[in-house]
Design an enzyme around this catalytic site. Structure first.
Site, PDB file in Angstrom:
ATOM      1  N   GLY A 272       0.902  -1.109   0.038  1.00  0.00           N
ATOM      2  CA  GLY A 272      -0.004  -0.010  -0.029  1.00  0.00           C
ATOM      3  C   GLY A 272       0.722   1.164  -0.065  1.00  0.00           C
TER       4      GLY A 272
ATOM      5  N   GLY B  98       1.744   4.712   3.728  1.00  0.00           N
ATOM      6  CA  GLY B  98       2.771   3.964   3.059  1.00  0.00           C
ATOM      7  C   GLY B  98       3.734   4.655   2.354  1.00  0.00           C
TER       8      GLY B  98
ATOM      9  CE1 TYR C 252      -9.262  -0.186   9.439  1.00  0.00           C
ATOM     10  CE2 TYR C 252      -9.993   0.464  11.446  1.00  0.00           C
ATOM     11  CZ  TYR C 252      -8.908   0.391  10.380  1.00  0.00           C
ATOM     12  OH  TYR C 252      -7.774   1.194  10.613  1.00  0.00           O
TER      13      TYR C 252
END
Length: 312
Positions: free
Chosen positions: A28, A34, A175
């Protein structure tokens, strides 16, 4: 392969050791935390592989890293597709010093990965689980998985009887389960590495409240309004958020450590050791999740691990 120019220190990053000659993979890596992690590692001299779904975006991101001593390389990786994960690992040759499991999605509508898993669990946990096991024979130093204090949402647990949350799906619940899985994965991975006599370490880190593109994927107008308000009060940029990942990746810390910010509520601040929920520290649940994850992905803990290089 891109060769950026010489480095200067970034004020929001911890002092990093010289990483010349070391190789890191960051998932990512084309935006947000990232890309900030890539930037820090490359400035310290590492060769950094940006593992991204869209290589055109990855190449564009790599071109923004203009003041570093290391080199950059872009490779395709789709964590929501186990075939892509396998191809990435099969194409890897030689040592890998650092694996940074950074990629993640947050609070998205109910959907499935290419392999049929709930998307947040499949991407945030199962994709990284498979990638790590497949790359472990090459690893010489450590695995850092980016978690979240979202794992502390009340009632969060691994729903072994309904991992996909069919009939009870909410974006936040999914999540939170995936982030709990990240910490349980780190716990059991470290146990297995220790049992195997490997000096490779598994750590986790969370950025605190970081103002990144991850928030744009949230489909709840109410949560987006709340996030914008928090951004103004306690928000950090991607560089400050990535400091926790970089600290976990480069400091001499015990395996299993969890790094987060030292400020109020762990929303922002300098990197430090932080706590996790009781559910995230349960070794029995960690073992059970590991066994199930092996079955779901077909990627067991490797029988043989590579001997670390002398500088690890």
């Amino acid at each position: 392969m891109t060769k950026p120019s010489h480095t200067t220190a970034l004020p929001d990053l911890p002092d990093l050791p010289d990483l010349t000659g070391r190789t890191a993979v960051v998932t990512g890596a084309n935006s947000g935390l990232g890309l900030a992690t890539v930037d820090g590692l490359a400035r310290a001299g590492a060769h950094v592989v940006l593992a991204v779904r869209d290589t055109d975006r990855g190449e564009a991101a790599a071109r923004t890293v203009t003041d570093a001593r290391g080199t950059l390389e872009v490779r395709r990786l789709d964590l929501a597709d186990l075939a892509s994960v396998r191809r990435f690992a099969e194409d890897w040759h030689g040592d890998l010093d650092l694996l940074i499991n950074n990629a993640g999605i947050m609070n998205v509508p109910e959907s499935r990965t290419k392999d049929g898993f709930e998307t947040q669990f499949g991407t945030n946990h199962l994709g990284h689980f498979a990638l790590t096991n497949l790359l472990l024979p090459h690893l010489t130093d450590r695995v850092v998985t980016v978690a979240s204090n979202g794992h502390k949402v009340p009632g969060t647990r691994i729903r072994f009887d309904n991992l996909d949350l069919a009939g009870e799906y909410t974006p936040v619940r999914a999540y939170a389960q995936s982030k709990l899985a990240n910490l349980l994965f780190t716990l059991e991975l470290q146990r297995r590495l220790t049992a195997a006599g490997s000096p490779v370490r598994a750590l986790a880190a969370h950025p605190g409240h970081a103002t990144t593109g991850l928030q744009r994927h949230d489909r709840s107008p109410g949560r987006r309004v709340l996030m914008r308000a928090m951004n103004r009060v306690v928000g950090q940029d991607g560089t400050a958020g990535a400091a926790k990942t970089l600290y976990a990746a480069t400091r001499d810390l015990p395996g299993g450590s969890y790094i987060g910010p030292d400020g109020l509520g762990e929303q922002r601040g300098a990197p430090t050791l932080v706590g996790r929920s009781a559910a995230a520290a349960d070794p029995d649940t960690a073992r059970r999740l590991w066994t199930l994850s092996e079955e779901l992905t077909g990627t067991p803990f490797p029988e043989r691990l590579r001997t670390p290089s002398p500088h690890a």
